[in-house]
Design a protein around this motif. Structure first.
Motif, PDB file in Angstrom:
ATOM      1  N   THR A 129     -77.542 -14.188   3.710  1.00 33.14           N
ATOM      2  CA  THR A 129     -76.964 -13.082   4.483  1.00 33.14           C
ATOM      3  C   THR A 129     -78.028 -12.040   4.774  1.00 33.14           C
ATOM      4  OG1 THR A 129     -74.814 -13.423   3.423  1.00 33.14           O
ATOM      5  CG2 THR A 129     -75.174 -11.301   4.502  1.00 33.14           C
ATOM      6  N   GLY A 130     -78.041 -11.524   5.982  1.00 31.46           N
ATOM      7  CA  GLY A 130     -78.991 -10.475   6.333  1.00 31.46           C
ATOM      8  C   GLY A 130     -78.711  -9.194   5.566  1.00 31.46           C
ATOM      9  N   HIS A 131     -79.736  -8.373   5.434  1.00 29.27           N
ATOM     10  CA  HIS A 131     -79.571  -7.118   4.687  1.00 29.27           C
ATOM     11  C   HIS A 131     -78.717  -6.137   5.481  1.00 29.27           C
ATOM     12  CE1 HIS A 131     -82.247  -4.761   7.306  1.00 29.27           C
ATOM     13  NE2 HIS A 131     -82.986  -5.860   7.401  1.00 29.27           N
ATOM     14  N   ASP A 132     -77.994  -5.290   4.751  1.00 31.44           N
ATOM     15  CA  ASP A 132     -77.209  -4.240   5.398  1.00 31.44           C
ATOM     16  C   ASP A 132     -78.132  -3.135   5.896  1.00 31.44           C
ATOM     17  OD1 ASP A 132     -74.866  -5.564   4.880  1.00 31.44           O
ATOM     18  OD2 ASP A 132     -74.371  -4.413   3.078  1.00 31.44           O
ATOM     19  N   GLY A 133     -77.762  -2.550   7.021  1.00 29.33           N
ATOM     20  CA  GLY A 133     -78.552  -1.438   7.550  1.00 29.33           C
ATOM     21  C   GLY A 133     -78.465  -0.222   6.639  1.00 29.33           C
ATOM     22  N   GLU A 134     -79.485   0.602   6.679  1.00 35.17           N
ATOM     23  CA  GLU A 134     -79.521   1.805   5.837  1.00 35.17           C
ATOM     24  C   GLU A 134     -78.505   2.833   6.324  1.00 35.17           C
ATOM     25  OE1 GLU A 134     -82.629   5.390   4.549  1.00 35.17           O
ATOM     26  OE2 GLU A 134     -83.208   3.885   6.051  1.00 35.17           O
ATOM     27  N   ASP A 135     -77.647   3.285   5.406  1.00 34.43           N
ATOM     28  CA  ASP A 135     -76.703   4.358   5.744  1.00 34.43           C
ATOM     29  C   ASP A 135     -77.455   5.674   5.863  1.00 34.43           C
ATOM     30  OD1 ASP A 135     -74.604   2.554   5.585  1.00 34.43           O
ATOM     31  OD2 ASP A 135     -74.157   3.016   3.487  1.00 34.43           O
ATOM     32  N   LYS A 136     -76.993   6.532   6.751  1.00 33.77           N
ATOM     33  CA  LYS A 136     -77.542   7.876   6.863  1.00 33.77           C
ATOM     34  C   LYS A 136     -76.503   8.862   6.339  1.00 33.77           C
ATOM     35  CE  LYS A 136     -81.686   7.666   8.670  1.00 33.77           C
ATOM     36  NZ  LYS A 136     -82.857   8.202   7.969  1.00 33.77           N
TER      37      LYS A 136
END
Length: 344
Positions: A82-89
Motif C-alpha cells: 500500500t502506498g504511504h498516506d499523505g502528510e496531514d497539515k
C-alpha cells in the motif's frame, strides 16, 4: 504582545492531498511464471486539520500563510504494498476561532476547546490495486483505480475572543486603565480617543488562586453597528463574553444616556447581546466628593432600575475590590437561581 501582532481575521487557501493510484502489477518470480495480480492500493491524501491551542491568543502566525497544502498519497506497489498516506497539515488556532467558507459565507465549525481537532478538508481516498479485482472469470485484471482528487477551498478564520467579562464603553471611558490595574496587561493608555485599536486581554487574579479573563474592546461610538468608527469591526468579540461591564465616566454629560447609546449599538448589532448579564461601572469617581456621589447615587437608583452599578476610580484604587467581588458573583451565580431582569 504588541498591538500590531493582534490578528483576528485571516483568509487562507487550503488544499488536501490527492489519493495515490492503485497498482496494476502482475507477480513475476522465478518458478512462478503466472503469479497473478498483486498490485497494492494507493495511500490516502493528507487531511487539513484545525486544532485548538489555548496557548495562542491571535491568528498572527497565519497572517502570511496564504496557502496551506497537505501531502499527496503514495501510489500502490507490487506484492500488495500500500502506498504511504499523505502528510496531514495541522493548523493550530486560538480558542474561539470560527471557520467560514469564503465563497458561501457559511460557518463550517468553530474551535472552542484545547486540543480539539476538526478536519476541514479530507484527503482523497487511495485507489484500489488490481489485486482487489481478481475473480474466477477475471484472473488477471490489468486495471486499477486512480486515487480520488484533492479538495480545495478559500476559508476565513475569524477569532472571537473568549473572555468572561467584556469592557464596553466610549473612547476615553477608562477601559484600558481599568484593565491595567485589575490585571498584568499593559495596554496603550493616552488621553485621546481610540487609543485602543485592538482588543486587549487580561487575567484578573481573585481569592484562593482563582481567576477570570477580562477583555478591553476598542471604543464604541454612536453608529458603530452601521460600521462607523472602530466598534463595528470588534463588536464580535463581545459575543463570547458572559458578562458585559459598561464603563461610563463620572464626568459624562448624561450617564444614563451614554449607557443607553451603548446598549442600543449592541442591540442593533446582535439582539442576543441583551440577554447577557450587565454591570454598570461609573469610572473616574475620584473627581467626586461624598456629597456629589450621594446626589449621583439618587439619580442612578432611578435611572438603572434592576441593573447593578458601582462607583470606582482606577487611578485612586477605589471600589476595585468590590468590583472584583461583584464580577465573580455574577460569573458564578447558581444556574438554578432566576435570572436577573435588566433595566434599560
Amino acid at each position: 504582545m504588541t498591538e500590531g501582532n493582534f490578528v483576528d481575521y485571516v483568509k487562507i487557501y487550503v488544499s488536501s492531498g490527492k489519493g495515490g493510484k492503485g497498482s496494476t502489477h502482475l507477480h513475476r518470480e522465478k518458478f512462478i511464471e503466472k503469479g497473478g495480480p498483486d498490485g497494492g492500493d494507493g495511500g490516502r491524501g493528507g487531511h487539513i486539520i484545525l486544532k485548538g491551542n489555548k496557548g495562542l491568543w491571535t491568528l498572527f502566525h497565519l497572517k502570511f500563510a496564504r496557502h496551506v497544502k497537505a501531502g499527496h498519497g503514495g501510489d500502490g506497489g507490487s506484492s500488495r504494498s500500500t502506498g504511504h498516506d499523505g502528510e496531514d497539515k495541522v493548523i493550530e488556532v486560538p480558542l474561539g476561532t470560527v471557520v467560514r467558507d469564503k465563497e458561501t459565507e457559511e460557518i463550517l465549525f468553530e474551535i472552542t476547546e484545547h486540543g480539539e481537532e476538526r478536519i476541514l478538508l479530507k484527503g482523497g481516498k487511495g485507489g484500489l490495486g488490481n489485486w482487489n479485482f481478481r475473480s474466477a472469470t477475471n484472473q488477471t485484471p490489468r486495471y486499477a483505480q486512480p486515487g480520488m482528487p484533492s479538495e480545495e477551498m478559500d476559508v476565513i478564520l475569524e477569532l472571537k475572543v473568549l473572555a468572561d467579562v467584556g469592557l464596553v464603553g466610549f473612547p476615553n471611558a477608562g477601559k484600558s486603565t481599568l484593565l491595567s490595574v485589575l490585571t498584568s496587561a499593559k495596554p496603550k493608555i493616552a488621553d485621546y480617543p481610540f487609543t485602543t485599536l485592538k482588543p486587549n486581554l487580561g487575567i484578573v487574579a481573585y481569592r484562593d488562586f482563582q481567576s477570570f479573563v477580562i477583555a478591553d474592546i476598542p471604543g464604541i461610538i454612536e453608529g458603530a453597528a452601521e460600521g462607523k468608527g472602530l466598534g463595528h469591526y470588534f463588536l464580535r468579540h463581545i459575543e463570547r463574553n458572559s458578562t458585559l461591564l459598561f464603563l461610563v465616566p463620572a464626568d459624562a454629560d448624561d450617564i444614563k444616556k451614554e449607557y443607553e447609546i451603548l446598549l442600543d449599538e449592541l442591540r442593533r448589532y446582535n439582539p442576543e447581546m441583551l440577554d447577557k448579564d450587565r454591570l454598570i461601572v461609573v469610572s473616574k469617581c475620584d473627581m467626586l466628593d461624598d456629597e456629589l456621589k450621594a446626589e449621583l447615587k439618587k439619580e442612578l437608583d432611578k435611572a438603572f432600575k434592576g441593573t447593578p452599578y458601582l462607583f470606582i476610580s482606577s487611578i485612586a484604587n477605589q471600589g476595585l475590590t468590590e468590583l472584583k467581588d461583584k464580577l465573580w458573583q455574577m460569573l458564578n451565580i447558581d444556574a438554578e437561581e432566576p435570572e436577573n431582569s435588566h433595566g434599560i
